[in-house]
Write a protein that holds these residues in place. Structure first.
Motif, PDB file in Angstrom:
ATOM      1  N   SER A   1       0.940  -0.894   0.348  1.00  0.00           N
ATOM      2  CA  SER A   1       0.030   0.091  -0.035  1.00  0.00           C
ATOM      3  C   SER A   1       0.565   1.399   0.226  1.00  0.00           C
ATOM      4  N   GLY A   2       2.085   1.203   0.503  1.00  0.00           N
ATOM      5  CA  GLY A   2       2.892   2.613   0.852  1.00  0.00           C
ATOM      6  C   GLY A   2       3.642   2.869   1.944  1.00  0.00           C
ATOM      7  N   GLY A   3       2.222   1.879   3.105  1.00  0.00           N
ATOM      8  CA  GLY A   3       2.579   2.231   4.933  1.00  0.00           C
ATOM      9  C   GLY A   3       3.326   1.825   4.979  1.00  0.00           C
ATOM     10  N   ALA A   4       3.646   1.976   5.888  1.00  0.00           N
ATOM     11  CA  ALA A   4       5.252   0.921   6.383  1.00  0.00           C
ATOM     12  C   ALA A   4       4.763  -0.377   7.148  1.00  0.00           C
ATOM     13  N   ASP A   5       3.979  -0.888   7.040  1.00  0.00           N
ATOM     14  CA  ASP A   5       3.937  -2.278   7.536  1.00  0.00           C
ATOM     15  C   ASP A   5       3.810  -3.192   6.183  1.00  0.00           C
ATOM     16  N   SER A   6       3.677  -1.932   4.508  1.00  0.00           N
ATOM     17  CA  SER A   6       3.842  -3.050   3.673  1.00  0.00           C
ATOM     18  C   SER A   6       4.762  -2.790   2.853  1.00  0.00           C
ATOM     19  N   VAL A   7       5.411  -1.505   3.648  1.00  0.00           N
ATOM     20  CA  VAL A   7       6.917  -1.521   2.930  1.00  0.00           C
ATOM     21  C   VAL A   7       7.900  -2.218   3.478  1.00  0.00           C
ATOM     22  N   CYS A   8       7.823  -2.285   4.865  1.00  0.00           N
ATOM     23  CA  CYS A   8       8.266  -3.362   5.340  1.00  0.00           C
ATOM     24  C   CYS A   8       8.431  -4.567   4.805  1.00  0.00           C
ATOM     25  N   LEU A   9       7.424  -4.919   4.907  1.00  0.00           N
ATOM     26  CA  LEU A   9       7.813  -6.601   4.323  1.00  0.00           C
ATOM     27  C   LEU A   9       7.844  -7.141   3.115  1.00  0.00           C
ATOM     28  N   LEU A  10       7.825  -5.438   1.978  1.00  0.00           N
ATOM     29  CA  LEU A  10       8.805  -5.913   0.775  1.00  0.00           C
ATOM     30  C   LEU A  10       9.792  -6.083   1.557  1.00  0.00           C
ATOM     31  N   THR A  11      10.392  -4.892   1.883  1.00  0.00           N
ATOM     32  CA  THR A  11      12.100  -5.124   2.113  1.00  0.00           C
ATOM     33  C   THR A  11      12.751  -6.056   3.190  1.00  0.00           C
ATOM     34  N   VAL A  12      11.730  -6.614   3.594  1.00  0.00           N
ATOM     35  CA  VAL A  12      11.780  -8.090   3.914  1.00  0.00           C
ATOM     36  C   VAL A  12      12.043  -8.783   3.112  1.00  0.00           C
ATOM     37  N   LEU A  13      11.066  -9.606   2.710  1.00  0.00           N
ATOM     38  CA  LEU A  13      11.437 -10.437   1.316  1.00  0.00           C
ATOM     39  C   LEU A  13      12.670 -10.359   0.792  1.00  0.00           C
ATOM     40  N   CYS A  14      13.115  -8.733   0.200  1.00  0.00           N
ATOM     41  CA  CYS A  14      13.722  -8.468  -0.516  1.00  0.00           C
ATOM     42  C   CYS A  14      14.731  -9.150  -0.225  1.00  0.00           C
ATOM     43  N   GLU A  15      15.133  -9.316   1.645  1.00  0.00           N
ATOM     44  CA  GLU A  15      16.413  -9.406   2.024  1.00  0.00           C
ATOM     45  C   GLU A  15      16.454 -11.066   1.871  1.00  0.00           C
ATOM     46  N   LEU A  16      15.418 -11.603   2.509  1.00  0.00           N
ATOM     47  CA  LEU A  16      15.464 -12.885   2.198  1.00  0.00           C
ATOM     48  C   LEU A  16      15.047 -13.723   1.364  1.00  0.00           C
ATOM     49  N   LYS A  17      15.082 -13.017   0.499  1.00  0.00           N
ATOM     50  CA  LYS A  17      15.246 -13.719  -1.542  1.00  0.00           C
ATOM     51  C   LYS A  17      15.849 -14.262  -2.201  1.00  0.00           C
TER      52      LYS A  17
ATOM     53  N   LYS B   1      17.838 -16.662  -0.056  1.00  0.00           N
ATOM     54  CA  LYS B   1      18.181 -17.070   0.553  1.00  0.00           C
ATOM     55  C   LYS B   1      17.033 -18.260   0.489  1.00  0.00           C
ATOM     56  N   TYR B   2      16.249 -18.214  -0.162  1.00  0.00           N
ATOM     57  CA  TYR B   2      14.428 -18.880  -0.036  1.00  0.00           C
ATOM     58  C   TYR B   2      14.090 -18.814  -1.858  1.00  0.00           C
ATOM     59  N   GLU B   3      15.460 -18.557  -2.325  1.00  0.00           N
ATOM     60  CA  GLU B   3      15.418 -18.308  -4.262  1.00  0.00           C
ATOM     61  C   GLU B   3      14.288 -18.182  -4.933  1.00  0.00           C
ATOM     62  N   LEU B   4      13.726 -16.347  -4.118  1.00  0.00           N
ATOM     63  CA  LEU B   4      12.533 -15.841  -4.428  1.00  0.00           C
ATOM     64  C   LEU B   4      11.954 -15.331  -5.489  1.00  0.00           C
ATOM     65  N   THR B   5      10.910 -15.669  -5.780  1.00  0.00           N
ATOM     66  CA  THR B   5      10.553 -14.674  -6.697  1.00  0.00           C
ATOM     67  C   THR B   5       9.088 -13.840  -6.741  1.00  0.00           C
ATOM     68  N   VAL B   6      10.225 -12.149  -6.651  1.00  0.00           N
ATOM     69  CA  VAL B   6       8.520 -11.909  -5.976  1.00  0.00           C
ATOM     70  C   VAL B   6       7.930 -10.548  -6.993  1.00  0.00           C
ATOM     71  N   LYS B   7       6.846 -10.043  -6.612  1.00  0.00           N
ATOM     72  CA  LYS B   7       6.528  -9.795  -7.306  1.00  0.00           C
ATOM     73  C   LYS B   7       5.670  -8.436  -6.609  1.00  0.00           C
ATOM     74  N   ALA B   8       5.439  -7.418  -6.447  1.00  0.00           N
ATOM     75  CA  ALA B   8       3.794  -6.351  -5.786  1.00  0.00           C
ATOM     76  C   ALA B   8       3.624  -5.787  -6.818  1.00  0.00           C
ATOM     77  N   VAL B   9       1.229  -5.562  -5.591  1.00  0.00           N
ATOM     78  CA  VAL B   9       0.769  -5.639  -5.921  1.00  0.00           C
ATOM     79  C   VAL B   9      -0.181  -4.161  -5.321  1.00  0.00           C
ATOM     80  N   HIS B  10      -0.218  -2.960  -5.812  1.00  0.00           N
ATOM     81  CA  HIS B  10      -1.118  -1.372  -5.341  1.00  0.00           C
ATOM     82  C   HIS B  10      -1.851  -1.809  -5.697  1.00  0.00           C
ATOM     83  N   VAL B  11      -3.083  -1.429  -5.138  1.00  0.00           N
ATOM     84  CA  VAL B  11      -4.721  -1.330  -5.534  1.00  0.00           C
ATOM     85  C   VAL B  11      -4.513   0.138  -4.795  1.00  0.00           C
TER      86      VAL B  11
END
Length: 454
Positions: A28-44, A46-56
């Motif tokens: 959404s752009g708020g603190a929680d979702s920005v933190c979540l995206l940041t964390v998942l990118c940093e763990l990307k 380690k877990y070999e993740l494919t990350v995609k974002a969606v904003h409504v």
């Protein structure tokens, strides 16, 4: 690093991520979702993740909503994360569906996340940014509304393919993490208002509870964990108790079974039946559950109305949950009657003494010469009667249905075969004594009822 480790431990504790998972992140752009995206990118890595974002973009707050969208675009560009932006007029959608704007926004967001997840393949996770304070708010909100034990469990860490990696983390820790890294986020001005019940809990009640005990949120979260465990045990207990028919969209619980359950388990059985019929249960409060449970001590025919248009009624030894469907019946006015979809087929032949009389449920034989006028097939009428003995004694169909314990909800759809004068057959139940074959019968009419497609 401690913050990241705590989030990773929470992810692993609830088995949220597997190696090479694809993850759709709601941002959404708020603190929680920005933190979540940041964390998942940093763990990307380690877990070999494919990350995609969606904003409504909900199109509610004008320039502020556009500011949020631009902020998310910049963040995703910085992290090199693909972004899908969806603009949806939430107020218009709320008006169309009869939802509140809050409900409509949530519905739109989760549909958008699901659509994007489907594009990525079969094993895709949807990550949303609820935190421990959100969990505490939900528990308090549900408790105040009158919730079951399941409601006190609040928000689940994992539900189907939806994961909440930050649910074990406080809002203050999230904001501290972002500040330490100089990561910008936006603040939704509506979150600061106190017009909504949840915002009052967030802005007024929780801060007061923290003044009483600084670890109030943590304690509420622990209660939620215990409630979740109790709820899981309760779900196991009611397995097989609710009999749901998808064809009729009807759920049935026997009165005997419901009465034998402990109060908490009985309440969960009621909520499970409601969810089976309409796919929702969040607006069903303790008061609603109690009113349903009271039916076990009332007579057949008693009923209560619940949210979502659900009617719950006692029918002899069962409690039935359904959404009544209104359509045009035999008259011009709207009623709860239904058009019959079946038809009748007839054969006429001479009677022979000793002829075998059909005992089939949907094929009956009558004295043809006793029939007056044209045969017809219809639904019951309030003044219908049936001859029930050789002396010509009559009984109203409503009384006949009661005596035969026909479900009240089915009575107005029972097919009735009649002539110009009288009811000759209540299909599936009884024929008129006045039209029975006797030793004086000369011709027989065989009538077969054939059910059609509804």
């Amino acid at each position: 690093m401690e913050f990241l480790e705590n989030v990773q431990n929470y992810i692993d504790r609830y088995h949220m991520l597997e190696i090479k998972d694809s993850v759709v992140v709601g941002v959404s752009g708020g603190a929680d979702s920005v933190c979540l995206l940041t964390v998942l990118c940093e763990l990307k890595a380690k877990y070999e993740l494919t990350v995609k974002a969606v904003h409504v973009n909900h199109m509610i707050r004008g320039e502020e909503a556009d500011r949020d969208e631009n902020s998310v675009r910049n963040l995703c560009q910085k992290y090199d994360v693909p972004l899908t932006v969806i603009k949806k007029d939430v107020p218009a959608y709320a008006h169309e569906t009869g939802m509140s704007e809050e409900e409509a926004g949530r519905d739109i967001r989760y549909k958008a996340f699901a659509e994007e997840a489907e594009k990525l393949g079969e094993t895709v996770k949807i990550a949303v940014a609820h935190n421990r304070d959100d969990l505490a708010e939900t528990v308090l909100f549900n408790m105040v509304r009158g919730s079951s034990v399941a409601g006190l469990a609040g928000i689940k860490p994992v539900r189907d393919n939806i994961i909440r990696p930050l649910l074990g983390t406080s809002r203050s820790d999230i904001e501290s993490f972002l500040e330490e890294r100089n990561i910008e986020y936006v603040t939704d001005s509506t979150n600061l208002e106190t017009d909504y019940a949840r915002n009052k809990i967030r802005q007024i009640i929780l801060p007061e509870l923290k003044n009483i005990n600084s670890e109030a949120v943590e304690h509420i979260a622990k209660v939620a964990e215990d409630a979740a465990a109790m709820s899981a045990d309760t779900v196991d207990k009611i397995s097989g108790i609710v009999d749901y028919s998808a064809d009729e969209n009807k759920a049935v619980i026997s009165v005997e079974t419901l009465s034998a359950l402990d109060h908490i388990t009985a309440g969960e059985a009621v909520l499970t039946a409601v969810h089976a019929v309409c796919g929702r249960r969040k607006d069903i409060t303790r008061r609603h559950v109690e009113s349903v449970l009271s039916l076990t001590g009332l007579k057949s025919g008693a009923g209560v109305d619940l949210p979502y248009g659900i009617r719950v009624r006692r029918s002899y030894g069962d409690v039935i949950f359904e959404i009544p469907v209104k359509c045009t019946g035999s008259g011009d006015k709207e009623s709860d009657e239904v058009h019959l979809t079946g038809r009748i087929e007839t054969k006429v032949y001479d009677y022979e003494p000793g002829m075998e009389i059909s005992k089939k449920t949907y094929t009956k034989m009558f004295d043809y010469d006793k029939i007056k006028g044209v045969l017809g097939l219809r639904i019951p009428r309030p003044d219908d009667t049936l001859v029930v003995n050789a002396d010509g004694g009559r009984k109203k169909l409503s009384k006949l249905f009661t005596d035969m314990k026909v479900d009240r909800g089915l009575r107005n759809s029972v097919p009735v075969v009649c002539d110009d004068r009288d009811v000759i057959w209540v299909v599936g139940y009884r024929i008129s004594e006045a039209y029975k074959i006797s030793d004086k019968t000369q011709r027989v009419i065989e009538i077969t009822y054939i059910e059609g497609e509804r």
